[in-house]
Design a protein around this motif. Structure first.
Motif, PDB file in Angstrom:
ATOM      1  N   ASN A   1      -0.371   5.349   0.555  1.00  0.00           N
ATOM      2  CA  ASN A   1      -1.415   6.371   0.708  1.00  0.00           C
ATOM      3  C   ASN A   1      -2.818   5.790   0.499  1.00  0.00           C
ATOM      4  O   ASN A   1      -3.582   6.243  -0.340  1.00  0.00           O
ATOM      5  CB  ASN A   1      -1.171   7.531  -0.264  1.00  0.00           C
ATOM      6  CG  ASN A   1       0.126   8.272   0.027  1.00  0.00           C
ATOM      7  OD1 ASN A   1       0.635   8.224   1.146  1.00  0.00           O
ATOM      8  ND2 ASN A   1       0.652   8.947  -0.969  1.00  0.00           N
ATOM      9  N   GLU A   2      -3.135   4.781   1.312  1.00  0.00           N
ATOM     10  CA  GLU A   2      -4.452   4.130   1.233  1.00  0.00           C
ATOM     11  C   GLU A   2      -5.145   4.140   2.594  1.00  0.00           C
ATOM     12  O   GLU A   2      -5.831   3.188   2.972  1.00  0.00           O
ATOM     13  CB  GLU A   2      -4.303   2.687   0.742  1.00  0.00           C
ATOM     14  CG  GLU A   2      -3.753   2.522  -0.651  1.00  0.00           C
ATOM     15  CD  GLU A   2      -4.769   2.853  -1.739  1.00  0.00           C
ATOM     16  OE1 GLU A   2      -5.902   3.258  -1.398  1.00  0.00           O
ATOM     17  OE2 GLU A   2      -4.425   2.706  -2.926  1.00  0.00           O
TER      18      GLU A   2
ATOM     19  N   THR B   1      -1.818   6.347   6.545  1.00  0.00           N
ATOM     20  CA  THR B   1      -1.881   4.883   6.412  1.00  0.00           C
ATOM     21  C   THR B   1      -1.192   4.182   7.575  1.00  0.00           C
ATOM     22  O   THR B   1      -1.724   3.236   8.167  1.00  0.00           O
ATOM     23  CB  THR B   1      -1.247   4.443   5.081  1.00  0.00           C
ATOM     24  OG1 THR B   1      -2.036   4.925   3.985  1.00  0.00           O
ATOM     25  CG2 THR B   1      -1.167   2.925   4.988  1.00  0.00           C
TER      26      THR B   1
ATOM     27  N   GLY C   1     -10.273   6.962  -2.613  1.00  0.00           N
ATOM     28  CA  GLY C   1      -9.000   7.498  -3.085  1.00  0.00           C
ATOM     29  C   GLY C   1      -8.778   7.305  -4.572  1.00  0.00           C
ATOM     30  O   GLY C   1      -9.674   6.941  -5.333  1.00  0.00           O
TER      31      GLY C   1
ATOM     32  N   VAL D   1       0.825  -1.206   0.000  1.00  0.00           N
ATOM     33  CA  VAL D   1       0.000   0.000   0.000  1.00  0.00           C
ATOM     34  C   VAL D   1       0.860   1.258   0.000  1.00  0.00           C
ATOM     35  O   VAL D   1       1.965   1.279   0.552  1.00  0.00           O
ATOM     36  CB  VAL D   1      -0.944   0.066   1.221  1.00  0.00           C
ATOM     37  CG1 VAL D   1      -2.063  -0.929   1.118  1.00  0.00           C
ATOM     38  CG2 VAL D   1      -0.187  -0.120   2.522  1.00  0.00           C
TER      39      VAL D   1
ATOM     40  N   ASP E   1      -6.102  -1.235  -2.611  1.00  0.00           N
ATOM     41  CA  ASP E   1      -7.120  -0.230  -2.909  1.00  0.00           C
ATOM     42  C   ASP E   1      -8.537  -0.765  -2.854  1.00  0.00           C
ATOM     43  O   ASP E   1      -9.503  -0.018  -3.006  1.00  0.00           O
ATOM     44  CB  ASP E   1      -6.864   0.403  -4.277  1.00  0.00           C
ATOM     45  CG  ASP E   1      -6.842  -0.614  -5.422  1.00  0.00           C
ATOM     46  OD1 ASP E   1      -7.203  -1.792  -5.190  1.00  0.00           O
ATOM     47  OD2 ASP E   1      -6.468  -0.236  -6.539  1.00  0.00           O
TER      48      ASP E   1
ATOM     49  N   ASN F   1      -8.734   3.006   2.951  1.00  0.00           N
ATOM     50  CA  ASN F   1      -9.054   1.637   2.538  1.00  0.00           C
ATOM     51  C   ASN F   1      -8.568   0.578   3.516  1.00  0.00           C
ATOM     52  O   ASN F   1      -8.936  -0.590   3.386  1.00  0.00           O
ATOM     53  CB  ASN F   1      -8.448   1.357   1.162  1.00  0.00           C
ATOM     54  CG  ASN F   1      -9.095   2.190   0.070  1.00  0.00           C
ATOM     55  OD1 ASN F   1     -10.290   2.434   0.105  1.00  0.00           O
ATOM     56  ND2 ASN F   1      -8.306   2.636  -0.896  1.00  0.00           N
TER      57      ASN F   1
ATOM     58  N   SER G   1       4.241   5.674   2.498  1.00  0.00           N
ATOM     59  CA  SER G   1       3.033   6.505   2.524  1.00  0.00           C
ATOM     60  C   SER G   1       3.301   7.843   3.209  1.00  0.00           C
ATOM     61  O   SER G   1       4.042   7.918   4.197  1.00  0.00           O
ATOM     62  CB  SER G   1       1.904   5.779   3.261  1.00  0.00           C
ATOM     63  OG  SER G   1       1.488   4.631   2.565  1.00  0.00           O
TER      64      SER G   1
ATOM     65  N   SER H   1      -5.710   6.013  -7.725  1.00  0.00           N
ATOM     66  CA  SER H   1      -4.679   5.018  -7.972  1.00  0.00           C
ATOM     67  C   SER H   1      -3.291   5.558  -7.658  1.00  0.00           C
ATOM     68  O   SER H   1      -2.945   6.686  -8.004  1.00  0.00           O
ATOM     69  CB  SER H   1      -4.735   4.559  -9.430  1.00  0.00           C
ATOM     70  OG  SER H   1      -3.700   3.637  -9.700  1.00  0.00           O
ATOM     71  N   ASN H   2      -2.469   4.726  -6.999  1.00  0.00           N
ATOM     72  CA  ASN H   2      -1.092   5.090  -6.688  1.00  0.00           C
ATOM     73  C   ASN H   2      -0.083   4.289  -7.490  1.00  0.00           C
ATOM     74  O   ASN H   2       1.028   4.740  -7.735  1.00  0.00           O
ATOM     75  CB  ASN H   2      -0.811   4.869  -5.187  1.00  0.00           C
ATOM     76  CG  ASN H   2      -1.589   5.828  -4.324  1.00  0.00           C
ATOM     77  OD1 ASN H   2      -1.344   7.025  -4.336  1.00  0.00           O
ATOM     78  ND2 ASN H   2      -2.555   5.313  -3.576  1.00  0.00           N
TER      79      ASN H   2
ATOM     80  N   ARG I   1     -12.310   0.732  -6.721  1.00  0.00           N
ATOM     81  CA  ARG I   1     -11.548   0.951  -5.485  1.00  0.00           C
ATOM     82  C   ARG I   1     -12.477   1.515  -4.425  1.00  0.00           C
ATOM     83  O   ARG I   1     -13.459   2.189  -4.738  1.00  0.00           O
ATOM     84  CB  ARG I   1     -10.340   1.838  -5.723  1.00  0.00           C
ATOM     85  CG  ARG I   1     -10.649   3.247  -6.107  1.00  0.00           C
ATOM     86  CD  ARG I   1      -9.507   4.229  -6.045  1.00  0.00           C
ATOM     87  NE  ARG I   1      -8.170   3.727  -6.171  1.00  0.00           N
ATOM     88  CZ  ARG I   1      -7.293   3.697  -5.157  1.00  0.00           C
ATOM     89  NH1 ARG I   1      -7.645   4.143  -3.970  1.00  0.00           N
ATOM     90  NH2 ARG I   1      -6.089   3.243  -5.340  1.00  0.00           N
TER      91      ARG I   1
END
Length: 246
Positions: A18-19, A53, A209, A16, A100, A22, A49, A211-212, A206
């Motif tokens: 920056n989730e 998170t 947020g 992960v 996500d 989620n 992140s 997509s990273n 998702r």
């Protein structure tokens, strides 16, 4: 490991970045999916992140001895995060999925059953997405990339980009490591002499947020990786069958 906690049979690795929004709902879904699977652990690899998170994971870890967090000081990419998680895993069987929420944990039991039923020569159960929830442009990119990859590598898999995968830890650690490894696992697992099993999984949007991690859409990097994997396959030497003479 705490002696009161049994060794896990399954380690779920979730990369992960920056989730924060989620984390809690996805962990709840993973726990529900694995409630009949025996001892398990969930390893979140926090890939540099910059949001909350890490804080969310630490809060959830207080009431979940099976939840672990491994953190990269800076983002190293999805393949690096998966490798970090697999190396840290205590279970002999690994399941990976994206953080996500697009990969539905409800399919994890099917992947585990498929690996068990396919025997010791099965090195990987690869999820293949149906009902893709991405934009039309991203689906087109992925379709083209998978078509080119499949025609060159002949890996028999139409969707290597799906994060839902199930494999034995020892098989993964025997693979040559490089950035973008996660996109080429079927071809590399076959290179080691194992078979591949496939399970269709329903894609979903998702949870929150944006997509990273990108798709196989950086054309020139993808071509270089593809040619590198093709070279590895062509240069694979036959492993000699040897026995001790007494």
């Amino acid at each position: 490991m705490n002696p009161e906690i049994p060794d896990p049979l399954v380690s779920v690795v979730v990369p992960v970045r920056n989730e924060a929004g989620n984390v809690a709902p996805l962990i709840g879904e993973i726990e529900t999916a694995l409630r009949d699977a025996g001892p398990f652990e969930i390893i979140y690899v926090n890939d540099g992140s910059t949001d909350s998170t890490g804080d969310e994971l630490r809060k959830l870890m207080q009431s979940r001895p099976h939840l672990r967090q491994v953190k990269h000081a800076q983002s190293c990419g999805q393949s690096a995060a998966v490798r970090t998680g697999v190396r840290a895993a205590r279970g002999p069987v690994i399941v990976t999925l994206d953080g996500d929420g697009q990969n539905d944990p409800a399919f994890i039991p099917q992947l585990l059953k498929k690996l068990s039923a396919s025997g010791a020569l099965c090195g990987l159960v690869q999820g293949q997405r149906v009902g893709r929830k991405d934009t039309g442009f991203k689906k087109l990119q992925s379709r083209i990339a998978n078509s080119v990859r499949g025609s060159i590598l002949q890996d028999g898999t139409r969707d290597t980009g799906c994060g839902l995968k199930c494999f034995r830890r020892e098989v993964y650690l025997a693979l040559p490591y490089f950035d973008a490894l996660h996109r080429f696992m079927p071809a590399l697992v076959k290179r080691e002499g194992y078979t591949i099993a496939l399970v269709d999984v329903v894609d979903r949007s998702r949870l929150t947020g944006v997509s990273n991690y990108g798709f196989f859409d950086r054309l020139w990097v993808g071509i270089v990786d593809l040619m590198g994997v093709r070279w590895l396959i062509r240069r694979r030497k036959r492993v000699p069958q040897a026995e001790e003479v007494r």
